[in-house]
Design a protein around this motif. Structure first.
Motif, short mmCIF file in Angstrom:
data_model
loop_
_atom_site.label_atom_id
_atom_site.label_comp_id
_atom_site.label_asym_id
_atom_site.label_seq_id
_atom_site.Cartn_x
_atom_site.Cartn_y
_atom_site.Cartn_z
N THR A 121 -4.07 4.86 -2.39
CA THR A 121 -4.93 5.76 -1.77
C THR A 121 -3.95 7.03 -1.75
O THR A 121 -3.31 7.37 -1.95
CB THR A 121 -4.47 5.57 0.19
N LYS A 123 -11.29 8.77 -8.32
CA LYS A 123 -10.34 8.22 -7.42
C LYS A 123 -9.97 9.92 -6.49
O LYS A 123 -10.10 10.07 -5.83
CB LYS A 123 -9.99 7.33 -7.40
N THR A 171 -10.38 12.40 -3.04
CA THR A 171 -9.35 11.93 -2.05
C THR A 171 -9.66 12.82 -0.78
O THR A 171 -10.34 13.02 0.00
CB THR A 171 -7.99 13.42 -2.07
N LEU A 230 0.61 5.14 -0.10
CA LEU A 230 0.02 7.10 0.07
C LEU A 230 0.54 7.49 -1.05
O LEU A 230 1.72 7.73 -1.49
CB LEU A 230 -0.02 6.88 1.90
N LYS A 279 0.76 -1.02 0.33
CA LYS A 279 -0.04 0.38 0.22
C LYS A 279 1.14 0.78 0.06
O LYS A 279 1.91 1.15 0.91
CB LYS A 279 -0.67 0.04 1.45
N ASP A 326 -1.88 -1.06 -3.90
CA ASP A 326 -3.26 -0.61 -3.42
C ASP A 326 -2.37 1.07 -2.96
O ASP A 326 -1.88 1.33 -2.16
CB ASP A 326 -3.64 -1.47 -2.17
N VAL A 363 -6.08 10.03 7.76
CA VAL A 363 -4.31 8.91 7.17
C VAL A 363 -4.17 8.97 8.34
O VAL A 363 -3.52 9.46 8.99
CB VAL A 363 -4.30 9.51 5.86
#
Length: 227
Positions: free
Chosen positions: A42, A79, A83, A4, A2, A40, A89
């Motif tokens: 974000t 997406k 945000t 960010l 993942k 993934d 987060v």
């Protein structure tokens, strides 16, 4: 895996009356490098929602294979429009953090205590942080547990003074990325203007300009794969 990606929410180019934001290529290239690797991703920004795209990065001569791919990708467009707020987060949920540039981050993310804490927490957890073009400016107030700048003694790069001068914004931006990295003790180096140049030193990965966004993203994946 993942990652960010943190984008600016700032859209005013100083007192010029013009708009700024994040640089589209510097978001699109890393986004697809990560997605194609099965990561993934974000997306977050200080205010959440749609972050502002720098108008100049959306002009025809600034388009690349990645920006064209983005504009044809309804899922990515959706997406980006939603945000997450940076305050919502948690660094512990990600393996790494990537900051795209554009001039916007110099005003908000560089001074944002939430962003500063996010980077410090990520680095303290032995996880890498990458930033490209103007985004290395977000490191200017980030410190290690000893209270020393995280760029001190590190090999770093970022948007050059001469590249800023070429854009005519030297006296508009709140600070110059090259100067900031040097003032904080970074071992700053650069390639010729507008040429791709990426440095990886410890947990920090920095890229010089828009052309460095794809190789910076690849360097981050390589660092994660080597762990």
């Amino acid at each position: 895996m993942k990652i960010l990606m943190v984008l600016t929410s700032h859209q005013e180019l100083g007192h010029t009356g013009e708009k700024t934001g994040f640089w589209l290529e510097e978001f699109a290239a890393p986004y697809y490098v990560f997605k194609d690797a099965g990561v993934d991703v974000t997306l977050a920004s200080p205010k959440g929602g749609q972050p502002p795209i720098s108008p100049k990065s959306d002009e025809p001569d600034a388009q690349t294979e990645f920006t064209k791919r983005f504009k044809a990708d309804k899922n990515a467009i959706e997406k980006l429009a939603h945000t997450i707020k940076l305050a919502d987060v948690s660094a512990k949920d990600f393996n790494a953090v990537f900051y795209p540039g554009g001039h916007g981050p110099l005003w908000d993310l560089a001074e944002d205590p939430i962003s500063i804490e996010l980077i410090e927490t990520t680095l303290n957890a032995n996880k890498p942080v990458a930033a490209v073009c103007h985004a290395p400016g977000v490191l200017r107030h980030v410190k290690n547990p000893k209270g020393i700048s995280v760029v001190e003694g590190k090999n770093v790069t970022g948007f050059t003074n001469t590249e800023e001068e070429a854009g005519g914004l030297t006296d508009i931006v709140p600070f110059l990325v090259e100067d900031s990295l040097k003032q904080n003790g970074g071992n700053y180096s650069k390639a010729a203007d507008w040429q791709p140049y990426v440095l990886s030193d410890g947990l920090l990965i920095t890229g010089q300009n828009p052309a460095s966004s794809e190789p910076a993203a690849k360097a981050l994946l390589e660092k994660l794969a080597a762990r």
